[in-house]
Design a protein around this motif. Structure first.
Motif, mmCIF file in Angstrom:
data_model
loop_
_atom_site.group_PDB
_atom_site.id
_atom_site.type_symbol
_atom_site.label_atom_id
_atom_site.label_comp_id
_atom_site.label_asym_id
_atom_site.label_seq_id
_atom_site.Cartn_x
_atom_site.Cartn_y
_atom_site.Cartn_z
ATOM 1 N N LYS A 75 -3.003 -47.528 38.300
ATOM 2 C CA LYS A 75 -2.398 -46.348 38.886
ATOM 3 C C LYS A 75 -2.188 -45.295 37.823
ATOM 4 N N HIS A 76 -1.873 -45.799 36.651
ATOM 5 C CA HIS A 76 -1.616 -44.891 35.552
ATOM 6 C C HIS A 76 -2.866 -44.104 35.190
ATOM 7 N N GLN A 77 -3.999 -44.794 35.330
ATOM 8 C CA GLN A 77 -5.230 -44.144 34.895
ATOM 9 C C GLN A 77 -5.773 -43.130 35.896
ATOM 10 N N SER A 78 -5.226 -43.162 37.083
ATOM 11 C CA SER A 78 -5.811 -42.316 38.130
ATOM 12 C C SER A 78 -5.722 -40.830 37.765
ATOM 13 N N GLN A 79 -6.632 -40.098 38.306
ATOM 14 C CA GLN A 79 -6.753 -38.687 37.950
ATOM 15 C C GLN A 79 -5.529 -37.895 38.391
ATOM 16 N N LYS A 80 -5.081 -37.035 37.539
ATOM 17 C CA LYS A 80 -3.955 -36.193 37.918
ATOM 18 C C LYS A 80 -4.441 -35.045 38.781
ATOM 19 N N GLN A 81 -3.573 -34.651 39.684
ATOM 20 C CA GLN A 81 -3.961 -33.560 40.574
ATOM 21 C C GLN A 81 -3.745 -32.228 39.875
ATOM 22 N N ASP A 82 -4.644 -31.346 40.132
ATOM 23 C CA ASP A 82 -4.538 -30.037 39.523
ATOM 24 C C ASP A 82 -3.398 -29.268 40.188
ATOM 25 N N ILE A 83 -2.527 -28.714 39.364
ATOM 26 C CA ILE A 83 -1.432 -27.978 39.982
ATOM 27 C C ILE A 83 -1.797 -26.513 40.104
ATOM 28 N N GLY A 84 -1.143 -25.877 41.028
ATOM 29 C CA GLY A 84 -1.428 -24.474 41.243
ATOM 30 C C GLY A 84 -0.642 -23.616 40.274
ATOM 31 N N VAL A 85 -0.804 -22.321 40.389
ATOM 32 C CA VAL A 85 -0.105 -21.408 39.504
ATOM 33 C C VAL A 85 1.034 -20.769 40.291
ATOM 34 N N SER A 86 2.216 -20.880 39.756
ATOM 35 C CA SER A 86 3.354 -20.254 40.410
ATOM 36 C C SER A 86 3.374 -18.779 40.070
ATOM 37 N N GLY A 87 3.759 -17.970 41.043
ATOM 38 C CA GLY A 87 3.762 -16.530 40.797
ATOM 39 C C GLY A 87 4.756 -16.127 39.729
ATOM 40 N N ALA A 88 5.751 -16.968 39.529
ATOM 41 C CA ALA A 88 6.811 -16.580 38.609
ATOM 42 C C ALA A 88 6.732 -17.356 37.302
ATOM 43 N N PHE A 89 5.546 -17.855 36.988
ATOM 44 C CA PHE A 89 5.507 -18.772 35.856
ATOM 45 C C PHE A 89 5.881 -18.110 34.534
ATOM 46 N N LEU A 90 5.568 -16.822 34.417
ATOM 47 C CA LEU A 90 5.932 -16.150 33.167
ATOM 48 C C LEU A 90 7.440 -15.937 33.095
ATOM 49 N N ALA A 91 8.022 -15.678 34.250
ATOM 50 C CA ALA A 91 9.466 -15.479 34.267
ATOM 51 C C ALA A 91 10.196 -16.793 34.045
ATOM 52 N N ASP A 92 9.525 -17.894 34.370
ATOM 53 C CA ASP A 92 10.179 -19.195 34.239
ATOM 54 C C ASP A 92 10.246 -19.688 32.804
ATOM 55 N N ILE A 93 9.466 -19.098 31.931
ATOM 56 C CA ILE A 93 9.575 -19.487 30.523
ATOM 57 C C ILE A 93 10.829 -18.816 29.994
ATOM 58 N N LYS A 94 11.853 -19.642 29.850
ATOM 59 C CA LYS A 94 13.122 -19.043 29.430
ATOM 60 C C LYS A 94 13.204 -19.072 27.918
ATOM 61 N N PRO A 95 13.197 -17.919 27.278
ATOM 62 C CA PRO A 95 13.316 -17.926 25.815
ATOM 63 C C PRO A 95 14.749 -18.280 25.406
ATOM 64 N N GLN A 96 14.863 -19.011 24.319
ATOM 65 C CA GLN A 96 16.189 -19.340 23.817
ATOM 66 C C GLN A 96 16.430 -18.534 22.551
#
Lengths: 563, 297
Positions: free
Chosen positions: A156-177
């Motif tokens: 099960k571990h070796q099984s292929q990972k599913q490709d995830i989509g791109v969230s519209g807010a992905f740049l906003a989700d990178i929270k700088p510290q």
């Protein structure tokens, strides 16, 4: 024992092991020692088995090397070179150096494997339980466990990972510290990087160009976030930048998209607008000119947003060619400027556009399943039911209701009437006790738990009698036994020698399980929860016995066949 | 008035069909049943002053209310409300009314000429009447008052398949209206009524001996449904929910169901006899060639 394929990397003579002189061999995969004048190796340790090596401290009279194994035992080699202590130390150090290198190499391998197993166990509590029950009690060996029982987890571990989509807010989700001194720290995960690449192909290109050769990974990303490209709206000046080119590329892309227009007529909001012909008689279409004259910063901002949306949507479309309506609708939020230009599409291709539009609308209006359904109804036969009353019948009346003749009925009725006459007479005899004591007591007996009418009540209460920990233990027992049984039964029918061997092995494992796990559990239950006695484990035993029986008959058959 | 009193309505359906074996063999059994049921009814009224009672007699050809008496007869009854032996007037009233009404019902029975040999109890009809009565009382209930209703069937006859549909309608209505259906069977096992009890969350009890009838009634059926969860009562019986096939009307474990009209058959037939759909016969199962034993020598 030494196979010819194993290279001897180092051979050191005059090494004493347990008061016997011999030669120490450092080989590809193991450490071996052979007594002088013998041709069998008496000590052999695989590097994977060796935990560490130790040497005797400086200044000791005996020059020794000790290897400690994973199972806790150790072997000590005493270097007794006749040439004196210097040579002895040299011998020892040679071995030590070489061993160190080799052990390092093997340790990496073994660690990776161990870590993997550890992770699997910690992630799967049920597997851990199985491991505890089966391996720690020596019902089956560790190797067998990993190779057979945990196989599905490994796979099960070796099984292929599913490709995830791109969230519209992905740049906003990178929270700088903030790191406290005027700096920002961005945490980038592989997912985010993948998102950036998908959305901004130009950045990916730059990354490919620059990263290993000219910049390091972190430098690249630092530059990216510092860059004018990323902060385009805030900083207007500055053009000596890695990403200037990217911006240009993006602009070109955007232009191309705008000129292409929206091919889906259903999301083209400009065509939704009411157009009156009285102003300019359909010639003056550019009303958007008035709106365009806003703040340039605002325009840039909107342009940026639109571009971002387009990029995100495109990133989704790249790998999945489906374009669902909802995605398109999002895109329809792309306003004014772009839309106004789509009006100006050249009349030459309008014919083609027209058919495409028609097709698209057709697609939305016509439902295949509805279409075919209505046709079916014209062709198909109508449901005509006969003998509908059969739906309304219950089962056949039982044989019990014996039909009474009219006379009988009459007789009973008259008798009942006579009986009833006495009910309301004033001189009605004082009623005797309605229930005599004996009947009442027997009725109560039947209705108390354990009585004839309370059957089934006991079984329910069994569930209440079992405490939680016992229940958990029983569950674990079931899990382990079922796992073993599953393997036992899969080896039937044993058509090949390997299957036969497996059947025998699993049979032994079952016996071991029986004595190591089930018996103690049964004893404990008997001791502590005597009312439960054999109830709990009866089914487990039943399963075991059927497996034993199967094995016994198989063995018997085999013997007969052999004879 | 924070304490809200919940009314409990008990509707008793007493089977007085003369065709029951119990009554045919010993008519005194009816008296005993009646006395027990009256005592039980009074116990119910005694539990709470707000409790209400109704009782129906289910006969072979008709069903009638024994209590409360029909309004026409009420005038004559009122005069009788006098204390006897220090008994609470309401109990006397209940007792006398029920006795009298049942007596009248039995007397009337001879006058009307017997019709055919149909002599099964009209239990489904009686249940329907009980449901109507419960519904009416619930409608009349002033706001802010609660009432739990239940129907108790006391019968000695077997359930009849001819009333199957009526039974089913009654059961589902009762379930919908939150009416509990209890059954106290004195003689036969009644699989249909068992289903009804199971659906509505009531109790089904087949008593082993008639002598202790009152004891069984008081022990098992007196507590109102909301309290029953807290008591140790006989566990629900395993209900036989098997369906009957359309062809022989016998209960079957595994049957064939027409995919078009959902008719049930006990044997496969290529043409459904209800909707005339033609089915292809499921071909014979492929028979595996028997493996020859390999001698190991």
């Amino acid at each position: 024992m030494t196979t010819s394929s194993e290279d001897v990397l180092l051979q050191v003579g005059q090494v004493r092991y347990k008061k016997g002189d011999g030669t120490l061999y450092v080989m590809n995969e193991r450490l071996a020692w052979m007594m002088d004048h013998r041709d069998t190796v008496s000590v052999s340790h695989r590097y994977t088995d060796i935990k560490t090596q130790k040497i005797s401290p400086e200044g000791k009279p005996k020059i020794q090397l000790q290897v400690c194994l994973h199972d806790g035992s150790s072997s000590t080699f005493h270097f007794v070179n006749r040439l004196g202590q210097g040579a002895q130390v040299k011998d020892r150090d040679d071995v030590k150096e070489l061993l160190q290198q080799l052990l390092q190499k093997f340790k990496c391998e073994i660690n990776k494997e161990l870590e993997e197993k550890n992770r699997l166990l910690s992630e799967n509590p049920s597997l851990l339980q199985l491991y505890r029950d089966l391996v720690m009690t020596h019902v089956i060996s560790s190797e067998e466990f990993w190779s057979q029982h945990a196989l599905q987890y490994m796979q099960k571990h070796q099984s292929q990972k599913q490709d995830i989509g791109v969230s519209g807010a992905f740049l906003a989700d990178i929270k700088p510290q903030t790191d406290g001194c005027n700096g920002l720290k961005y945490n980038l995960t592989a997912d985010i990087i993948e998102c950036i690449f998908k959305t901004y192909p130009a950045v990916r290109k730059k990354h490919l160009e620059y990263v290993p050769h000219k910049l390091t990974e972190s430098e690249f990303w630092t530059k990216f976030f510092q860059s004018h490209y990323f902060h385009r709206d805030r900083i207007n000046a500055g053009n000596k930048d890695l990403f200037t080119e990217c911006a240009k590329l993006d602009d070109q892309e955007l232009k191309k998209d705008i000129s292409a227009g929206i091919e889906d007529p259903l999301v083209d909001i400009t065509s939704f607008e009411d157009k009156t012909l009285d102003e300019g008689y359909g010639t003056g279409g550019d009303r958007s000119c008035g709106i365009q004259s806003g703040n340039i910063v605002h325009q840039n901002m909107i342009k940026r947003f639109n571009q971002h949306s387009i990029m995100v949507l495109k990133a989704c479309q790249q790998n999945t060619l489906c374009h669902s309506g909802s995605e398109r609708l999002e895109q329809s939020g792309v306003p004014e400027k772009q839309a106004s230009q789509s009006n100006e599409s050249s009349p030459g291709c309008s014919d083609h556009l027209h058919t495409a539009k028609k097709l698209r609308i057709q697609e939305k209006l016509v439902y295949d399943d509805l279409e075919s359904d209505s046709k079916m109804q014209h062709q198909g036969t109508e449901l005509s039911l006969s003998r509908v009353e059969r739906y309304l019948h219950g089962p056949m009346p039982g044989s019990c209701e014996d039909v009474l003749s009219e006379d009988d009925m009459h007789a009973v009725t008259t008798r009942l009437q006579r009986e009833a006459e006495s009910w309301c007479s004033v001189s009605r005899p004082q009623p005797t006790a309605l229930v005599n004591p004996a009947a009442a007591v027997s009725a109560l007996g039947e209705l108390t738990p354990g009585g004839a009418l309370m059957k089934g009540f006991e079984e329910e209460s069994l569930a209440q009698l079992v405490p939680a920990d016992l229940e958990r233990e029983l569950k674990n027992l079931y899990m382990s036994l079922c796992e073993l049984l599953r393997h036992f039964w899969t080896s039937f029918p044993p058509t090949t020698p390997t299957l036969e061997a497996k059947a025998v092995r699993m049979h032994e494992a079952l016996h071991r399980f029986h004595s190591a796990r089930l018996k103690p559990f049964e004893d404990r239950v008997l001791r502590e929860f005597s009312p439960l006695s054999q109830h709990l484990t009866s089914h487990l035993n039943q399963m075991l016995n059927s497996a034993y029986r199967k094995f016994a008959t198989w063995q018997q058959r085999k013997m007969q066949a052999l004879r | 008035m924070n304490e809200e009193v919940e009314t409990s309505l008990l509707v008793i359906v007493l089977d007085t069909n003369p065709a029951q074996r119990l009554l045919r063999e010993r008519t005194h059994n009816l008296t005993q049943c009646l006395e027990s049921v009256i005592a039980f009814a009074n116990s119910h009224l005694m539990l709470k002053s707000a409790n209400r009672l109704a009782m129906l007699a289910c006969h072979s050809r008709s069903t009638e209310f024994l209590f409360p008496p029909p309004p026409a007869a009420f005038g004559t009854q009122a005069a009788m409300l006098r204390q006897v032996d220090g008994q609470y007037e309401l109990f006397t009233h209940v007792e006398k009314t029920i006795r009298q009404s049942l007596q009248q019902l039995l007397m009337r029975d001879t006058k009307s000429e017997p019709v055919g040999s149909a002599c099964e109890s009209l239990l489904a009809g009686a249940l329907a009447m009980a449901l109507c009565y419960i519904h009416r009382l619930e409608q009349d209930l002033s706001s802010g008052r609660n009432m739990n209703s239940r129907i108790l069937v006391v019968t000695g006859s077997a359930d009849s398949a001819s009333q199957y549909m009526s039974y089913m309608n009654v059961f589902f209505t009762a379930q919908k209206q939150n009416v509990t259906l209890d059954v106290c069977s004195m003689e036969q096992d009644m699989s249909l009524l068992q289903q009804g009890c199971d659906i509505t969350g009531g109790l089904y009890l087949r008593i082993p001996q008639l002598q202790g009838l009152l004891q069984y009634l008081l022990w098992v059926f007196l507590p109102e449904p909301p309290i029953r969860k807290k008591l140790v009562l006989p566990p629900p019986v395993k209900v036989d929910y098997r369906a009957a096939c359309f062809c022989h009307r016998e209960l079957i474990d595994i049957g064939f169901v027409c995919s078009v009209c959902l008719s049930i058959f006990c044997k496969f037939s290529p043409i459904c006899t209800t909707c005339h759909t033609v089915f292809r016969s499921p071909g014979p199962l492929p028979i595996k060639p028997k493996k020859r034993k390999i001698k190991l020598n």
